[in-house]
Design a protein around this motif. Structure first.
Motif: not given
Length: 390
Positions: A129, A131, A161, A163, A165, A191
């Motif tokens: 995840d 960001t 990876c 996800s 953001d 995602k």
């Protein structure tokens, strides 16, 4: 005389054809010969045949001229199209070179977090995840962010990876096209969060085409963007809806606050009714939102898909439990077989030990008997010697 009767006059529209073209030889111009015949029926028919031949000849010349003009126009049109295509290819090449040059310059200037993220994504050792909070990805013009392109290129072949953001990063239409190109090739990302950006119609169209080829993405958040140009252009949203006919991996689709109208809502209804995997679709917050009937139909399909996914999960749990039971039985049987094997090996080892002990005792007994016979023989020999001496 009958042969000298005056023939009927030749019509004016045909009389003009009874003139052959001048013959030009160098600087000299020769007029065609003029036939002077008595006006009889025969000469009139000959004149008509001659005029008809001249008409056909001129029609043929006119048709040939038109064909040549048409061929010349097509040739010029092809040349213009070829020039436009060449110019377009050259423009695309220059655009690619510009992007590559900007990416190289940006990579040289990069420091800190984004550089580490790109390095980890390239080596497939990144966190599942990711960001980009605190990293500026916004662009100063409509050509897109160089940093976003670098990030999309790093994700093309990445498998670590799952996800990412990208919420509220000031992404524009060109950035959305870059992300769509990444989605077409990436087969690990599940995602993608792009809430609160400025993705437009082109981005929606590109993402729709990418969803037709992607079979890994499960959640896509495009909330609070500009996918319909403030409700004036539904083309991108319609392309996005049509992609749901083919995509069978997407579970969650968030499209609230994008100016989606009832026109695009009908496309969504038809697409979602044909889709069996979507379990959450958010179309709320649109100014000219789809009708209540459309929302009800979408909700009914989503509920159907949820029930179907729930049944699939229950079936998978039952299957896993059955497999676990079978595995347990197999392990138990293997343990029983192993215990029997060890018992048989122990029994055979004890039997071999007993046989070995018996053999050793027999060898000892044989040695003792041989020793006793040897001693007895020596005694007999000594006794025989004593008797001989006596």
């Amino acid at each position: 005389m009958a042969a000298a009767q005056v023939a009927s006059p030749i019509p004016d529209d045909m009389a003009g054809l009874d003139e052959e073209e001048d013959e030009v030889r160098g600087t000299l111009v020769f007029k065609p010969p003029v036939e002077v015949l008595p006006k009889t029926k025969r000469t009139e028919e000959m004149q008509k045949r001659k005029i008809e031949e001249l008409r056909k000849k001129k029609e043929k010349l006119e048709n040939d001229r038109k064909e040549k003009e048409k061929a010349e126009a097509q040739r010029r049109q092809r040349e213009q199209q070829a020039k436009k295509q060449k110019a377009l290819i050259e423009q695309q090449r220059k655009e690619q070179e510009r992007k590559k040059r900007e990416e190289e310059e940006q990579r040289k200037k990069m420091e800190g977090g984004l550089d580490q993220i790109l390095d980890a994504l390239t080596k497939n050792v990144s966190a599942p995840d990711i960001t980009v909070c605190g990293i500026d990805l916004s662009s100063t013009d409509a050509k897109g962010s160089v940093r976003l392109r670098l990030l999309a290129n790093a994700l093309l072949d990445n498998t670590s990876c799952q996800s990412i953001d990208l919420n509220r990063k000031g992404l524009c239409d060109e950035d959305g096209v870059s992300l769509a190109g990444m989605l077409e090739k990436n087969q690990a990302l599940q995602k993608l969060e792009c809430e609160g950006n400025n993705l437009g119609v082109l981005a929606a169209e590109a993402i729709g085409e990418a969803l037709k080829k992607n079979d890994s993405i499960r959640s896509l958040n495009l909330e609070s963007n500009n996918l319909t140009a403030s409700g004036n252009d539904q083309k991108g949203i319609i392309r996005l809806a049509e992609a749901l006919h083919e995509n069978q991996s997407l579970r969650v689709l968030m499209l609230s606050k994008n100016g989606i109208t009832a026109q695009a809502g009908e496309y969504f209804v038809k697409a979602i009714e044909a889709n069996e995997t979507l379990t959450l679709v958010d179309l709320s917050g649109n100014d000219a939102s789809p009708s209540v009937e459309q929302l009800r139909r979408i909700d009914a399909v989503v509920q159907r898909n949820r029930q179907r996914q729930s049944q699939i999960r229950r079936a998978e749990r039952r299957e896993r439990f059955a497999l676990y039971n079978e595995e347990f039985k197999c392990r138990q049987h293997a343990m029983q077989v192993e215990a029997m094997r060890l018992e048989i090996e122990a029994l055979q080892e004890r039997r071999l030990n007993r046989m070995k002990a018996r053999c050793e005792r027999w060898v000892d007994e044989v040695k003792e008997v041989a020793e006793e016979e040897r001693v007895r023989q020596e005694e007999l020999c000594e006794e025989a010697a004593l008797r001989a001496e006596a």
